[in-house]
Design an enzyme around this catalytic site. Sequence first.
Site, PDB file in Angstrom:
ATOM      1  N   ASP A 111      37.581   7.027 -28.459  1.00  0.00           N
ATOM      2  CA  ASP A 111      36.540   6.957 -29.489  1.00  0.00           C
ATOM      3  C   ASP A 111      36.605   8.208 -30.357  1.00  0.00           C
ATOM      4  OD1 ASP A 111      35.568   8.555 -27.298  1.00  0.00           O
ATOM      5  OD2 ASP A 111      33.546   8.433 -28.144  1.00  0.00           O
ATOM      6  N   GLU A 178      33.298   9.364 -25.155  1.00  0.00           N
ATOM      7  CA  GLU A 178      33.302  10.822 -25.027  1.00  0.00           C
ATOM      8  C   GLU A 178      32.476  11.475 -26.119  1.00  0.00           C
ATOM      9  OE1 GLU A 178      34.430  14.994 -25.401  1.00  0.00           O
ATOM     10  OE2 GLU A 178      34.667  13.414 -26.913  1.00  0.00           O
TER      11      GLU A 178
END
Length: 485
Positions: A111, A178
């Site tokens: 991400d 994250e």
Amino acid sequence: MSTSTTYEKLPLQPLFDTIEELKPKFIERLQKAIAIPSVSSDESLRPKVVEMANFLVDELKTLGFTDIQLKELGTQPPPVQDANLQLPPIVLGRFGNDPAKKTVLVYGHYDVQPALKDDGWKTEPFTMHYDKEKEILYGRGSTDDKGPVVGWLNVIEAHNKLGWELPVNLVVCFEGMEESGSLGLDELVAKEAQNYFKKVDQVTISDNYWLGTTKPVLTYGLRGCNYYQIIIEGPGADLHSGIFGGIIAEPMTDLIKVMSTLVDGSGKILIPGVYDMVAPLTDKEDQLYDSIDFSVEELNAASGSQTSLHDNKKDILKHRWRFPSLSLHGIEGAFSGAGAKTVIPAKVVGKFSIRTVPDIESKKLDDLVFQHITSEFKKLNSPNKFKVELIHDGNYWVSDPFNDSFTAAAKATQDVWNVVPDFTREGGSIPITLTFEKELGVDVLLLPMGRGDDGAHSINEKLDVSNYINGCKTLGGYLHYYGKA
């Protein structure tokens, strides 16, 4: 210090040559990854985050990984607009399962941070721009963390093309949250410690950066972070200072007085007992700072100012890495807009954090903070209501820079870059580092690919082609040296 150390080199040139040969394909792989706007903080883009996970699964299958799993983590907890929003899956895969070999787990995240061209990007953030004159790849996620993630895939492809056997068993763990707190990851690592991750001997993370722009580093320490808020509440509503100024106890005044007792202008923490918990500096550690490539000028360039509290390299690095710091972050509830507003806030919340280092105990630090702030507020004899709270905490992490992992990574770095890497710590936090170490009971290595000026989280995020390709060589070389250790 010498730019080289003596060690038995492994015959890795064919691997490095193959990585160079595959450079166009590797750049194309990163281009495809960047094109997927996997922004975890934007609920409307959650399907794109899942698309990125599926992209990685397809790549793993093509490269010959086995036991590939998409670990679903369930519904995302509030606050969310969609109560049924599902967390992105964690991608797991194996390459090799030879009991005679060591097993390395590599972690990364797929991400990225939000990005719009209107934010100030020179090019579209999710269309990779290859500046062939400067040999730089621009795009959101290029350095954080899609470059390193696909870098591991590139290493496997190079081995496959050569017909070389991987010197270790490789396990990959790629997450998609994250940038939004790694929700669900800690629980998954704990759950899989005796299952999917049972035979792991070592964990490698490539989610940090060189200290500067010219010399590679290996990172062996991170500071922790305890984040607090001070809540002071007085009147039942915001009041007019022309009517009530001077005749009531104002929460803002109390808060400013209390917050002014936390840290002084030189950066010294004023809370009694904090420095008593800090581990003493050893001669061996002190010597590590001597050879590190850094200067006051680089700090000034990074901060865009000449406001350093220290006038030499060693003091700057020690205070960034191995001493605690306290930062005041803001005041919630106070007027902060443009213009002039004569309001007396009824309730204000002051936010601050302490970056922690060995051997500060988080719970003991909380006690010292609460005692100090409570004592200082009592001195005011204020009728206002007062409360101090811990918002979140994450412990520091320090490894042994002389263990097998770091020794292997240093040899690989020297093979590729022809220089002994700097051994560094960082002032920030990567909480998953501690989670892997605690749950799996193994060493963790931070092996960065990008430079200190890559602009992760910023506009015009980039990854130099040399760092990308040489980074792949370093990752591959590391596996060979660690496999022989």
